[in-house]
Design a protein around this motif. Structure first.
Motif, mmCIF file in Angstrom:
data_model
loop_
_atom_site.group_PDB
_atom_site.id
_atom_site.type_symbol
_atom_site.label_atom_id
_atom_site.label_comp_id
_atom_site.label_asym_id
_atom_site.label_seq_id
_atom_site.Cartn_x
_atom_site.Cartn_y
_atom_site.Cartn_z
ATOM 1 N N GLY B 435 -11.985 -7.636 0.779
ATOM 2 C CA GLY B 435 -11.722 -6.765 -0.359
ATOM 3 C C GLY B 435 -11.695 -5.303 0.046
ATOM 4 O O GLY B 435 -10.781 -4.558 -0.328
ATOM 5 N N ILE B 436 -12.688 -4.878 0.829
ATOM 6 C CA ILE B 436 -12.758 -3.457 1.206
ATOM 7 C C ILE B 436 -11.578 -3.092 2.099
ATOM 8 O O ILE B 436 -10.939 -2.044 1.915
ATOM 9 N N LEU B 437 -11.258 -3.989 3.068
ATOM 10 C CA LEU B 437 -10.118 -3.711 3.949
ATOM 11 C C LEU B 437 -8.827 -3.599 3.140
ATOM 12 O O LEU B 437 -7.991 -2.710 3.389
ATOM 13 N N GLY B 438 -8.698 -4.485 2.146
ATOM 14 C CA GLY B 438 -7.506 -4.448 1.301
ATOM 15 C C GLY B 438 -7.390 -3.115 0.600
ATOM 16 O O GLY B 438 -6.316 -2.521 0.512
ATOM 17 N N SER B 439 -8.527 -2.612 0.126
ATOM 18 C CA SER B 439 -8.533 -1.337 -0.575
ATOM 19 C C SER B 439 -8.087 -0.199 0.338
ATOM 20 O O SER B 439 -7.327 0.685 -0.066
ATOM 21 N N ILE B 440 -8.563 -0.250 1.591
ATOM 22 C CA ILE B 440 -8.204 0.819 2.525
ATOM 23 C C ILE B 440 -6.705 0.778 2.831
ATOM 24 O O ILE B 440 -6.023 1.800 2.843
ATOM 25 N N MET B 441 -6.201 -0.467 3.040
ATOM 26 C CA MET B 441 -4.769 -0.569 3.331
ATOM 27 C C MET B 441 -3.934 -0.117 2.142
ATOM 28 O O MET B 441 -2.878 0.494 2.301
ATOM 29 N N MET B 442 -4.455 -0.412 0.949
ATOM 30 C CA MET B 442 -3.749 0.017 -0.259
ATOM 31 C C MET B 442 -3.638 1.535 -0.283
ATOM 32 O O MET B 442 -2.592 2.096 -0.639
ATOM 33 N N LEU B 443 -4.728 2.204 0.099
ATOM 34 C CA LEU B 443 -4.701 3.671 0.135
ATOM 35 C C LEU B 443 -3.624 4.139 1.115
ATOM 36 O O LEU B 443 -2.833 5.038 0.814
ATOM 37 N N ALA B 444 -3.602 3.483 2.311
ATOM 38 C CA ALA B 444 -2.623 3.882 3.317
ATOM 39 C C ALA B 444 -1.204 3.741 2.771
ATOM 40 O O ALA B 444 -0.373 4.646 2.898
ATOM 41 N N VAL B 445 -0.936 2.591 2.127
ATOM 42 C CA VAL B 445 0.410 2.335 1.600
ATOM 43 C C VAL B 445 0.795 3.405 0.588
ATOM 44 O O VAL B 445 1.879 3.990 0.645
ATOM 45 N N PHE B 446 -0.130 3.688 -0.347
ATOM 46 C CA PHE B 446 0.239 4.589 -1.426
ATOM 47 C C PHE B 446 0.292 6.041 -0.983
ATOM 48 O O PHE B 446 1.077 6.819 -1.515
#
Lengths: 112, 514
Positions: B435-446
């Motif tokens: 979950g946390i990794l997903g959140s970080i990648m989401m930040l990178a994408v956006f």
């Protein structure tokens, strides 16, 4: 003998599902969905069936042993909904054919 | 009796009836003039929103509503000795999701006034939108399984119509795909409902839950797994997520806002069925399945979002990941409901809270992306850049949405994600890490999108001015997000805790109906 219905339901459902995942033609996909819908309808009707009973109409009823009315009402509703779904999907299929000139879902543009 | 007290007494039924009335009368009013039609649709939606909010306020005051359609008393049994009526139930949980879905629907209608104003056949468009809103209200409030099936089908047929509405070859393809998935899902749901009917001879959720034995039978568990898998299909979780990016890319953005709340409503229904109906008997395997599929959705969603070049398609993948967080919360609370440590309880709070935040965050991002498309007539990532020079407000709104969806502190996404991470960590650290990794990648994408769309040399192409009716919904959402982010404790205490309480309190749920 009751289990005969359920075996038939399982068989029809399996036929529908296998066609749904293996066919490569939009019309056949719609047909397989409709076959699955019929299996579920058969299941609902056979749930309410009692051996040797009459239709659930109380006026001048010769005996009070009746099949259950609720599943029949459910089945009628679900048949109507199925028709709406199939009609909508067929109209999508027509429009897709007009645009792409093919009913093969592999010839498409949305992917990835 | 004043008009107001009549309104308050029947809000539960009005909430479903008003949008339906609007849906079928919109084409008639549209014969008069486009302006009259717009006014009529807005008036109906505003009235329904008023009903939803007043219902929520009334229910949170400790006064759940049980409304029997076509009878004066929900507890009135039939000749056979059990309630055979259609019952609408508004407790703290269902009133909360109803108010949320109605708010999003109202904002999306306000947004479409100008966004769609150039198109033809709009009375049919508004019919479908109101039909979808009415069906979603029905899904929130329904107290029996068959009505649930009917409303689910109404909602999916009208959303398929909306996806295909502004006809292009791709939109028909997306709608067809959506229809295949949701029609087969609904059939499985009906099959599960049939099993429950065969077992108990009734369809009312409360009376089925009441007559269940302490130990679940095989048929109960089979029916529960059919119901849960059908609802997961509707919510667009992995492995049946492929309809989602297509539909989100092709449907108009304000319609996608409603599709997001529809997806969240299916997760709400999983909550409702597992806790209110099945209660203590839920099999842990179902909790594990939902939690692991949630983690997989997060992973697949963010990984697939990275290479996307179409803005809306990218948001579709991000929406899959966001659904995954709610599923993590739902799954963990199912797993650990009877744990004495309170892990199950807090992950349930996290799940409900993230449901709210997900709808609002995704809503804002989608509306901003829609505004970009409206202004520049482009939606490919590499065709637009430097928009911040043309519209600073749009850039600021997008930035708020990005920060919140990535779960950064002073915004609402952070508050709910932290609760989910904490409780999931105590059950299985691995899921929490995903979950946390997903959140970080989401930040990178956006952040990448933000940089390429809004930063850079000033945009040279034509840029239509964003009208006020499109800005207002975005600003409203941003204000709600900042408010929740600043006062998460208040929202938790006033909205989320009573909702979780209502889900767990089976006696209250049964007592109102039987």
């Amino acid at each position: 003998m009751m289990s005969m219905h359920y075996l038939a339901v399982a068989a029809i459902l399996m036929i529908g599902m296998s066609a749904l995942v293996s066919r490569r033609n939009l019309i056949k996909i719609i047909m397989s969905l409709h076959v699955m819908g019929s299996a579920v309808n058969l299941f609902l009707v056979s749930l309410g069936y009692r051996e040797g009973s009459i239709a659930p109409i109380f006026t001048n009823a010769p005996s009070l042993q009746m099949v259950m009315p609720a599943p029949q009402a459910l089945t009628l509703t679900s048949i109507v909904i199925n028709i709406a779904v199939v009609a909508l999907m067929l109209s999508f299929a027509i429009l897709i054919y007009q645009h792409y000139g093919s009913l093969d879902p592999r010839r498409r543009r949305l992917s990835g | 009796m004043t008009l107001l007290s009549v309104f308050l007494e029947d809000t539960t039924a009005l909430l479903v009836a008003l949008p339906l009335l609007g849906a079928f009368s919109a084409p008639l009013v549209g014969k008069v003039s486009a302006k009259a039609r717009n006014l009529w649709v807005i008036a109906i939606m505003a009235l329904a929103e008023l009903a939803a909010v007043s219902l929520l306020v009334d229910v949170l005051g400790g006064n759940p509503h049980f409304y029997a359609v076509g009878a004066s008393d929900p507890a009135l049994p039939s000749a056979a000795g059990f309630p055979f009526r259609i019952v609408l139930v508004a407790d703290a949980m269902s009133a909360l999701v109803a108010a949320l879905a109605m708010t999003m629907a109202l904002l999306s209608v306000i947004y479409s006034l100008r966004y769609e104003s150039g198109n033809e056949g709009l009375e049919k468009y508004y019919s479908l939108v109101l039909l979808l809103a009415g069906a979603m209200m029905g899904l929130c409030l329904t107290g029996d399984f068959f009505t649930l099936f009917v409303f689910l089908e109404i909602a999916s047929i009208s959303s398929a119509g909306l996806i295909a509405f502004f006809s292009s070859a791709e939109s028909f393809e997306a709608a067809f795909k959506y229809m295949v998935v949701s029609a087969s899902g609904a059939l499985f749901l009906l099959f599960g409902v049939g099993m429950l009917y065969g077992q108990y001879g009734m369809l009312n959720m409360a009376s089925i839950g009441d007559s269940m034995a302490a130990q679940a039978t095989f048929v109960d568990l089979a029916a529960l797994s059919l119901l849960v898998s059908a609802l997961l299909l509707k919510s667009g979780s992995v492995p049946v997520h492929m309809w989602k990016p297509d539909a989100y890319q092709e449907a108009p953005p304000q319609v996608v806002v409603m599709l997001v709340s529809f997806a969240l409503l299916s997760l709400y229904l999983i909550f409702r069925i597992c806790f209110s109906v099945f209660g203590a008997m839920v099999f842990p395997a179902i909790g594990w399945t939902v939690a692991i599929l949630g983690a997989l959705s997060i992973f697949v969603g963010v990984v697939m979002a990275v290479p996307q070049r179409n803005l809306r398609r990218l948001i579709g993948y991000a929406a899959i990941a966001e659904i995954g967080y709610v599923m993590l919360g739902v799954g963990t609370s199912l797993l650990a409901m009877h744990d004495s440590t309170g892990v199950g309880m807090s992950s349930m709070h996290g799940g409900i809270f993230h449901m709210l935040n997900d709808a609002i965050d995704m809503g804002l991002l989608l509306l901003v992306v829609g505004a970009v498309t409206y202004a520049t007539k482009r939606q490919e990532l590499d065709q637009v850049s430097g928009l911040a020079h043309r519209s600073g407000a749009l850039a600021a709104l997008f930035l708020i949405g990005v920060l919140s969806i990535a779960g950064l502190p002073p915004l609402n996404g952070f508050a709910s994600k932290v609760i989910i991470y904490e409780s999931v960590f105590r059950i299985n650290p691995m899921l929490s890490v995903i979950g946390i990794l997903g959140s970080i990648m989401m930040l990178a994408v956006f952040v990448k999108i933000f940089a390429s769309v809004f930063l850079g040399a000033p945009y040279k192409g034509c840029f239509r001015k964003i009208p006020r009716s499109m800005l207002i919904p975005m600003v409203v959402l941003a204000v709600i997000m900042i408010f929740i982010g600043l006062f998460p404790g208040l929202v938790l205490e006033r909205l989320v805790f009573p909702a979780a309480e209502a889900l767990l309190n089976q006696e209250m749920y049964f007592g109102g109906v039987l």
